[in-house]
Design a protein around this motif. Structure first.
Motif, PDB file in Angstrom:
ATOM      1  N   UNK A  43       1.044  -1.141   0.195  1.00  0.00           N
ATOM      2  CA  UNK A  43       0.243  -0.333  -0.050  1.00  0.00           C
ATOM      3  C   UNK A  43       1.249   1.535  -0.239  1.00  0.00           C
ATOM      4  N   UNK A  44       0.429   2.299  -0.494  1.00  0.00           N
ATOM      5  CA  UNK A  44       1.330   3.194  -1.192  1.00  0.00           C
ATOM      6  C   UNK A  44       2.659   2.836  -1.350  1.00  0.00           C
ATOM      7  N   UNK A  45       3.038   2.379  -2.382  1.00  0.00           N
ATOM      8  CA  UNK A  45       4.675   2.116  -2.339  1.00  0.00           C
ATOM      9  C   UNK A  45       4.102   1.184  -4.080  1.00  0.00           C
ATOM     10  N   UNK A  46       3.824  -0.057  -4.180  1.00  0.00           N
ATOM     11  CA  UNK A  46       4.053  -0.348  -5.152  1.00  0.00           C
ATOM     12  C   UNK A  46       2.378  -0.115  -5.784  1.00  0.00           C
ATOM     13  N   UNK A  47       1.080  -0.014  -4.666  1.00  0.00           N
ATOM     14  CA  UNK A  47       0.084   0.461  -5.139  1.00  0.00           C
ATOM     15  C   UNK A  47      -0.950   1.563  -4.421  1.00  0.00           C
ATOM     16  N   UNK A  48      -1.614   2.516  -5.064  1.00  0.00           N
ATOM     17  CA  UNK A  48      -2.011   3.808  -4.358  1.00  0.00           C
ATOM     18  C   UNK A  48      -3.284   3.081  -3.490  1.00  0.00           C
ATOM     19  N   UNK A  49      -3.965   3.963  -2.682  1.00  0.00           N
ATOM     20  CA  UNK A  49      -5.394   3.384  -2.334  1.00  0.00           C
ATOM     21  C   UNK A  49      -6.359   4.160  -3.229  1.00  0.00           C
ATOM     22  N   UNK A  50      -7.559   3.636  -2.989  1.00  0.00           N
ATOM     23  CA  UNK A  50      -8.409   3.899  -4.024  1.00  0.00           C
ATOM     24  C   UNK A  50     -10.159   4.329  -3.345  1.00  0.00           C
ATOM     25  N   UNK A  51      -9.991   4.538  -2.263  1.00  0.00           N
ATOM     26  CA  UNK A  51     -11.720   5.109  -1.412  1.00  0.00           C
ATOM     27  C   UNK A  51     -12.182   3.268  -1.092  1.00  0.00           C
TER      28      UNK A  51
END
Length: 364
Positions: A43-51
């Protein structure tokens, strides 16, 4: 994907029913001996949060980071593990689905992923504790190890757990932004950060090598010692060390801190061993909790001494966690916010007060 679950360590909070890690591997650990390894956050490294972070949907990819990690790893024959903390109040199947979706997305980059390790509780397996990697690190010797993560203790970071994990396993560490610069052979940015309350320097300054001697000088006359300090500060270690010098130890844990029962035990020991010195192992955080034992010493014409371990709450809590990992009892964090230690003073009537440096016994 075949997932496995390890949950064999004490939970740090009793109301968390889940604990440990869930993991899957595409390559047996024995197959990566001698290779370099990257442990990268999700989370927040390879992928962002999306709600909809925990709804099982595909999170928003950070393609620049994914591309850099994939190309560097493939060019240098480096294996990659995703190592992530996940919420413990979310259904495990939802966590698995979301991580599986992320792994499938990584395939378009020929990403050399060999496993995902996800902490789902509040215990030794949660970053920054190294337990999340215990299974991997105990089974192979890597050539080089790097940790990549966004939780680096910077101004807007939610924590410093990724940087601390790297420190705990003695590996290199880069934030996602600096890894891209590293991959592109660009100068790294010097990042201001804070370790939080407990820093590596602080811990190293408070470590001791056990010499078998107590932190205080044993007396030449009979006495009663009252130890004062927060849970985890080292009271029991100190008291047990004094037992080697023929002190009789009374632990409040044996009597659920019932002062009447402790006093009964005190009289029993004194009657059975009238020449013995006695050490009381308890928090003794208030003047009232200490004065009865000081008065008892006066009545029995004994010297009394207070050994005060003036640890800050965060340092005592940190040491208590170390104790829990090694099989000791856990004290809820809320207790450290409510327990107050009133420093002892001479007007309590004791013969002496000694301040003892709170330490970690690295041998035990």
């Amino acid at each position: 994907m075949q997932w496995f679950h390890i949950d064999d360590m004490p939970h740090f909070e009793s109301n968390y029913s889940k604990g440990g890690i869930i993991y899957f591997e595409t390559l047996n650990v024995s197959g990566i001996h001698g290779h370099s390894v990257i442990f990268v956050d999700f989370d927040d490294t390879l992928f962002k949060g999306n709600g909809k972070k925990f709804a099982g949907t595909l999170p928003i990819p950070k393609d620049d980071v994914i591309d850099a990690v994939a190309r560097f790893s493939n060019d240098n024959e480096v294996f990659v593990y995703i190592v992530t903390n996940q919420k413990w109040n979310v259904d495990i199947d939802q966590i698995k689905l979301r991580l599986e979706n992320g792994a499938k997305y990584l395939q378009k980059y020929n990403f050399p992923l060999v496993g995902i390790y996800a902490a789902i509780g509040n215990d030794f397996y949660r970053k920054p504790y190294p337990g999340i990697l215990h299974k991997i690190l105990k089974e192979f010797k890597a050539d080089k190890i790097m940790v990549i993560g966004d939780a680096a203790g910077r101004l807007n970071d939610h924590s410093c757990c990724d940087r601390k994990l790297a420190y705990n396993i003695k590996s290199d560490f880069l934030t996602p932004e600096n890894f891209i610069r590293f991959f592109n052979n660009e100068p790294l940015i010097e990042e201001d950060f804070s370790w939080g309350n407990i820093s590596p320097k602080y811990i190293e300054e408070h470590l001791i090598k056990n010499s078998g001697l107590p932190a205080c000088v044993p007396p030449t006359k009979q006495e009663i010692i009252i130890i004062v300090g927060l849970p985890g500060s080292g009271k029991t270690y100190l008291a047990k060390t004094l037992e080697k010098f023929n002190y009789k130890r009374i632990s409040s844990d044996d009597f659920k801190s019932n002062s009447t029962k402790i006093m009964t035990k005190l009289n029993e020991i004194h009657n059975t061993y009238p020449q013995a010195s006695i050490v009381l192992d308890a928090v003794h955080g208030t003047k009232e909790s200490r004065i009865c034992y000081i008065d008892w010493a006066h009545v029995h014409k004994l010297s009394s001494r207070i050994l005060f371990i003036p640890d800050e709450q965060y340092w005592a809590y940190h040491k208590m966690i170390c104790r829990t990992i090694l099989g000791g009892s856990y004290v809820p964090q809320v207790a450290y916010r409510t327990l107050k230690i009133v420093p002892p003073t001479e007007d309590e009537g004791t013969d002496s007060i000694e301040y003892i440096k709170g330490t970690i016994d690295v041998d035990n």
